[in-house]
Design an enzyme around this catalytic site. Sequence first.
Site, PDB file in Angstrom:
ATOM      1  N   HIS A  56       0.827  -1.206   0.000  1.00  0.00           N
ATOM      2  CA  HIS A  56       0.000   0.000   0.000  1.00  0.00           C
ATOM      3  C   HIS A  56       0.863   1.258   0.000  1.00  0.00           C
ATOM      4  CE1 HIS A  56      -3.304   2.516   2.139  1.00  0.00           C
ATOM      5  NE2 HIS A  56      -3.512   2.492   0.842  1.00  0.00           N
ATOM      6  N   GLU A  83       0.696  -0.435  -4.741  1.00  0.00           N
ATOM      7  CA  GLU A  83      -0.449   0.461  -4.968  1.00  0.00           C
ATOM      8  C   GLU A  83       0.027   1.892  -4.819  1.00  0.00           C
ATOM      9  OE1 GLU A  83      -3.763   3.061  -3.409  1.00  0.00           O
ATOM     10  OE2 GLU A  83      -1.862   2.478  -2.466  1.00  0.00           O
ATOM     11  N   ASP A  85      -1.216   6.354  -5.735  1.00  0.00           N
ATOM     12  CA  ASP A  85      -2.288   7.309  -6.026  1.00  0.00           C
ATOM     13  C   ASP A  85      -1.770   8.360  -6.996  1.00  0.00           C
ATOM     14  OD1 ASP A  85      -4.243   6.692  -3.489  1.00  0.00           O
ATOM     15  OD2 ASP A  85      -2.138   6.626  -2.898  1.00  0.00           O
ATOM     16  N   HIS A  98      -0.775  10.645  -2.088  1.00  0.00           N
ATOM     17  CA  HIS A  98      -2.042  10.160  -1.555  1.00  0.00           C
ATOM     18  C   HIS A  98      -2.993  11.290  -1.194  1.00  0.00           C
ATOM     19  CE1 HIS A  98      -4.815   8.917   1.681  1.00  0.00           C
ATOM     20  NE2 HIS A  98      -4.967   7.855   0.919  1.00  0.00           N
ATOM     21  N   GLU A 166      -4.460   3.990  -8.223  1.00  0.00           N
ATOM     22  CA  GLU A 166      -5.696   4.680  -7.845  1.00  0.00           C
ATOM     23  C   GLU A 166      -5.731   6.088  -8.425  1.00  0.00           C
ATOM     24  OE1 GLU A 166      -8.097   6.590  -4.043  1.00  0.00           O
ATOM     25  OE2 GLU A 166      -6.538   5.088  -3.653  1.00  0.00           O
TER      26      GLU A 166
END
Length: 294
Positions: A56, A83, A85, A98, A166
């Site tokens: 993450h 992962e 953003d 993020h 994301e």
Amino acid sequence: MLRRSLRIPAAGFAYLLMAAVSSSAMASGPDEFADVAVSRGTRAGPGTAATRVIAHRGASRYAPENTLAAVDAAHRRGFIWVENDVQRTKDGRLIVLHDTTLRRTTDAARVFPGRAPWRVGDFTAAEIARLDAGSWFGKRFKGERVPTLAGYLRRLDHNGQRLLLEIKAPEKYPGIEAQVLRELRTHGWLDRAHVRSRLVVQSFCARCVKTVHELAPQVRTGILGAPDVSELARCAQFADQINPRVSALSSRWLAAVHRLRGPHGRRLEVYAWDVAKNTTARSVRARGVEGVIQ
């Protein structure tokens, strides 16, 4: 019409993951964290019985989140999937961060003291490139920068890693879906090899995910959150994954998700997030979830 705000189902028992080892033991080897088929010896990848643990924001327990240092820390610890953003700067560049503001993970408040609340979209890429994105996490990360999406993709390719991307707060960045896809294409991430097994694009915004699917139907996509059971069939028309907070899961909801197939013909997958630090991939697998984002 699919509602943009997705409801969390209240019915059913809480989905609880039991800790099997301490967090220090979990970091000791790749069998708990890498993209490996730990249950049946099958090939790791989309649609298999593999249980994945996705790093993450990179290995954010060991390095400042969403930085190249976190990517490399994940690589050293055996994480194949990471992962991150993506957001857009004032001058239209895509960066990896993020929060929708710069305050928590950079020194923006010191460098630009008169520009509160330090929203990402209020700063140019050159301004953001001046910021220290590592000192808040630890002295040895002083000088770590907020990466561009282009730089992030290059590092992932260099390490042979895979990406769960994301699109953050797309309502703040009109047209970002097409821009992200252009950037992915420019850097080779929409070729057959990447699309088949190295890339998933997700968002909390179902409309955004649908747009990505319409613009690039070959790309695997995921919806963050837990749509109501009544909405799942509509979601399955354009999403391959439904990725909820672990506390939102129930046996009824999981069964409803797994009865459906996504736009690429495979059973919908579920990747849980906000999982306790000392939770193992084995405990997740026992409950029927394909993986965790932690």
